[in-house]
Design a protein around this motif. Structure first.
Motif, short mmCIF file in Angstrom:
data_model
loop_
_atom_site.label_atom_id
_atom_site.label_comp_id
_atom_site.label_asym_id
_atom_site.label_seq_id
_atom_site.Cartn_x
_atom_site.Cartn_y
_atom_site.Cartn_z
N CYS A 31 27.11 -9.35 75.53
CA CYS A 31 26.95 -8.02 74.93
C CYS A 31 28.33 -7.36 74.83
O CYS A 31 29.09 -7.31 75.79
CB CYS A 31 26.00 -7.18 75.77
N CYS A 34 28.08 -3.88 77.16
CA CYS A 34 28.00 -3.88 78.63
C CYS A 34 28.33 -5.24 79.24
O CYS A 34 28.23 -5.42 80.44
CB CYS A 34 26.61 -3.42 79.09
N GLY A 36 26.61 -7.76 79.19
CA GLY A 36 25.38 -8.42 79.68
C GLY A 36 25.19 -9.78 79.01
O GLY A 36 25.63 -10.00 77.89
N CYS A 50 20.42 -6.90 73.71
CA CYS A 50 20.82 -6.99 75.12
C CYS A 50 19.68 -6.50 76.01
O CYS A 50 19.12 -5.43 75.78
CB CYS A 50 22.07 -6.16 75.34
N CYS A 53 21.17 -3.11 78.05
CA CYS A 53 21.47 -1.82 77.42
C CYS A 53 20.86 -1.66 76.03
O CYS A 53 20.96 -0.59 75.43
CB CYS A 53 22.99 -1.61 77.35
N PHE A 55 21.79 -2.98 73.24
CA PHE A 55 22.75 -3.16 72.12
C PHE A 55 22.40 -4.43 71.34
O PHE A 55 22.05 -5.45 71.92
CB PHE A 55 24.17 -3.24 72.68
ZN LIG Z 1 24.45 -4.63 76.79
#
Ligand SMILES: [Zn+2]
Length: 306
Positions: A31, A34, A36, A50, A53, A55
């Motif tokens: 991501c 973040c 992730g 994600c 978050c 995204f």
């Molecule tokens: Zn994220």
């Protein structure tokens, strides 16, 4: 991968999307927001979401196809054609083969793929024994500029290229004759033949523990800051020719290769060099070249940016 295999394996856009999706999952999606690592696939958005978050990363995001409107299948078919031959394809020929109406999107797509090839090869430095020489190759010159050139100043119509090759001497125990084996090559467009330019390239692209082989030109007179061992021979002599055997072969092949193209501008020259070296460095890959270029093409650019 030949075109028949391609059509059987990827009959439509959705089969291509599925393939690229799987390849991206296999590489791992990070991501951008973040960092992730866990993502869900959103089929109707053609995006990864994600899990931490929310995204979204679209299937094209960060790949060579980012900001392109061409179907993913067109990109993959272009990669099939480009990797199917050792020779270069002109963009006009690629356009014909792809059955595309407009030249310009094909031209841009091909150049983006060449940039990917260059980025991939830039991740590796040359090691062991490395030959280094400079060459002049023809480039497009505007008519106006051409008319202003003085006679006999042909070098102004040519690009300067630094050519590097990993090349190790082999001793044939039976004949006692020397030969050399070659591995990887690099070619970089250069602005001039000054010592500083060569020093920068050597620092950037050649391992400092390598043994560097050059001619006796003043360009290479002081490389003590860049490399531990430097061997130079007078060019044109038997020793000099042996010293730079593989760069000379590569330069002669490069010149033949560039004849495929009508006009190459100074600005685009590096892209053509990158395609030539990419294929040369993978000359034993055969059918695997398609998969390798796909992987390089969808590997997000920002991973390389740290
Ligand atoms: Zn994220």
């Amino acid at each position: 991968m030949n075109i028949i295999n391609f059509i059987n394996r990827f009959p439509d856009e959705s089969s291509c999307i599925e393939f690229i999706k799987e390849q991206r999952i296999h590489q791992g999606i990070i991501c951008k927001k973040c960092a992730g690592l866990n993502h869900y696939w959103l089929e109707n958005k053609l995006s990864f979401q994600c899990a931490s978050c929310g995204f979204r990363t679209s299937i094209r995001s960060g790949t060579v196809m980012q900001s392109s409107n061409l179907p993913i299948r067109t990109w993959m078919m272009a990669i099939t054609f480009i990797t199917a031959t050792k020779k270069g394809f002109s963009a006009a020929e690629l356009q014909r083969q792809l059955g595309m109406k407009r030249y310009e999107p094909v031209f841009r797509m091909y150049h983006k793929l060449r940039v990917v090839m260059g980025q991939r090869d830039d991740r590796y430095r040359l090691e062991d024994m490395v030959e280094y020489d400079e060459a002049f190759v023809g480039k497009a010159t505007k008519a106006k500029v051409r008319s202003q050139l003085k006679r006999g100043r042909g070098s102004q119509k040519q690009s300067k290229v630094a050519v590097m090759a990993e090349s190790t001497p082999l001793e044939d125990p039976e004949s006692g004759k020397g030969d050399k084996s070659c591995r990887y090559f690099k070619m970089k467009k250069i602005k001039n033949l000054e010592a500083k330019t060569a020093q920068h390239l050597i620092k950037d692209y050649i391992d400092s523990n390598a043994v560097l082989q050059t001619d006796k030109s003043t360009t290479f007179s002081d490389l003590s800051d860049c490399i531990d061992v430097h061997v130079s021979e007078i060019s044109g002599t038997k020793e000099g020719n042996f010293n730079l055997k593989w760069v000379h072969i590569a330069i002669s092949n490069l010149k033949k290769h560039l004849q495929t193209y009508h006009m190459i501008s100074e600005r685009m020259m590096q892209n053509y060099l990158d395609e030539f070296c990419y294929k040369l460095n993978r000359r034993y890959f055969g059918q695997k070249l398609f998969d390798r270029l796909i992987i390089a093409s969808i590997y997000p650019y920002w991973y390389d940016c740290g």
